[in-house]
Design an enzyme around this catalytic site. Structure first.
Site, PDB file in Angstrom:
ATOM      1  N   ASP A  40       2.810   1.404   8.874  1.00  0.00           N
ATOM      2  CA  ASP A  40       3.810   2.150   8.102  1.00  0.00           C
ATOM      3  C   ASP A  40       4.641   2.994   9.066  1.00  0.00           C
ATOM      4  O   ASP A  40       4.109   3.618   9.978  1.00  0.00           O
ATOM      5  CB  ASP A  40       3.115   3.042   7.061  1.00  0.00           C
ATOM      6  CG  ASP A  40       4.087   3.566   6.018  1.00  0.00           C
ATOM      7  OD1 ASP A  40       3.970   3.156   4.846  1.00  0.00           O
ATOM      8  OD2 ASP A  40       4.963   4.392   6.377  1.00  0.00           O
ATOM      9  N   HIS A 111       3.442  -4.173  -2.038  1.00  0.00           N
ATOM     10  CA  HIS A 111       2.719  -3.866  -0.801  1.00  0.00           C
ATOM     11  C   HIS A 111       1.485  -3.037  -1.129  1.00  0.00           C
ATOM     12  O   HIS A 111       1.487  -2.235  -2.058  1.00  0.00           O
ATOM     13  CB  HIS A 111       3.600  -3.107   0.198  1.00  0.00           C
ATOM     14  CG  HIS A 111       4.327  -1.943  -0.385  1.00  0.00           C
ATOM     15  ND1 HIS A 111       5.473  -2.080  -1.143  1.00  0.00           N
ATOM     16  CD2 HIS A 111       4.066  -0.603  -0.338  1.00  0.00           C
ATOM     17  CE1 HIS A 111       5.898  -0.887  -1.522  1.00  0.00           C
ATOM     18  NE2 HIS A 111       5.059   0.034  -1.061  1.00  0.00           N
TER      19      HIS A 111
HETATM   20  P1  AMP Z   1       5.971   2.982  -1.525  1.00  0.00           P
HETATM   21  O1  AMP Z   1       6.278   4.422  -1.856  1.00  0.00           O
HETATM   22  O2  AMP Z   1       4.624   2.549  -2.007  1.00  0.00           O
HETATM   23  O3  AMP Z   1       7.088   2.048  -1.936  1.00  0.00           O
HETATM   24  O4  AMP Z   1       5.849   2.955   0.049  1.00  0.00           O
HETATM   25  C1  AMP Z   1       6.781   2.397   0.917  1.00  0.00           C
HETATM   26  C2  AMP Z   1       6.318   2.658   2.322  1.00  0.00           C
HETATM   27  O5  AMP Z   1       7.082   1.872   3.195  1.00  0.00           O
HETATM   28  C3  AMP Z   1       6.439   4.110   2.781  1.00  0.00           C
HETATM   29  O6  AMP Z   1       5.141   4.597   3.145  1.00  0.00           O
HETATM   30  C4  AMP Z   1       7.385   4.027   3.980  1.00  0.00           C
HETATM   31  O7  AMP Z   1       7.038   4.927   5.011  1.00  0.00           O
HETATM   32  C5  AMP Z   1       7.225   2.577   4.404  1.00  0.00           C
HETATM   33  N1  AMP Z   1       8.363   1.996   5.110  1.00  0.00           N
HETATM   34  C6  AMP Z   1       9.669   2.048   4.761  1.00  0.00           C
HETATM   35  N2  AMP Z   1      10.417   1.343   5.632  1.00  0.00           N
HETATM   36  C7  AMP Z   1       9.571   0.827   6.551  1.00  0.00           C
HETATM   37  C8  AMP Z   1       9.721   0.033   7.706  1.00  0.00           C
HETATM   38  N3  AMP Z   1      10.929  -0.416   8.102  1.00  0.00           N
HETATM   39  N4  AMP Z   1       8.624  -0.302   8.420  1.00  0.00           N
HETATM   40  C9  AMP Z   1       7.401   0.134   8.031  1.00  0.00           C
HETATM   41  N5  AMP Z   1       7.187   0.898   6.944  1.00  0.00           N
HETATM   42  C10 AMP Z   1       8.251   1.251   6.222  1.00  0.00           C
END
Ligand code: AMP
Length: 126
Positions: A40, A111
């Site tokens: 993440d 995810h």
């Molecule tokens: P959610 O709130 O469950 O949709 O979590 C989305 C997650 O994706 C968050 O913890 C973000 O920090 C993570 N995230 C967003 N963009 C990226 C990226 N490019 N690479 C890795 N993690 C990401």
């Protein structure tokens, strides 16, 4: 970023779709036919990994309604394998799948977060 509306159709311009297509980078930890796992970008624990299915699913709801048994089994095995490979079984870990606004889902590709590396406290803060 706006919260995901989990009733909307899959949008292939979401960040994780771009990562799957290789249009955006990720810090990969595991990949197989069914799943990709990467760190993440904003870790909320010493170890914070996201596992995503290769198919186009908005949420856990969408995934469990539409994915084949093979995809579901393959994805679940990948989640287990990543936690195992990261040494997170014996000390413990937490797997989370956020769906929609009340859960704060911001990326519209299903995810599972795997978090660990320290005691994580209560599941849902008061
Ligand atoms: P959610 O709130 O469950 O949709 O979590 C989305 C997650 O994706 C968050 O913890 C973000 O920090 C993570 N995230 C967003 N963009 C990226 C990226 N490019 N690479 C890795 N993690 C990401």
């Amino acid at each position: 970023m706006n919260a995901v509306d989990p009733t909307q159709p899959y949008d292939d311009q979401n960040i994780f779709a771009k990562i799957l297509r290789g249009e955006l980078p990720c810090e990969k930890v595991y990949e197989d036919e069914w799943a990709l796992a990467f760190h993440d970008i904003g870790p909320q624990a010493p170890i914070h990994i996201l596992v995503i299915p290769k198919g186009p699913y908005v949420s856990l709801d969408d995934f469990t309604a539409k994915a084949s048994d093979e995809e579901i089994a393959g994805f679940c095995r990948a989640v287990g394998r990543v936690a195992r490979d990261q040494g997170l079984v014996e000390p413990g870990n937490r797997s989370i799948a956020n769906t929609g606004p009340d859960a704060g889902q911001i990326v519209a590709h299903f995810h599972v977060h795997i978090c660990g590396g320290r005691p994580l406290g209560r599941m849902i803060p008061e």
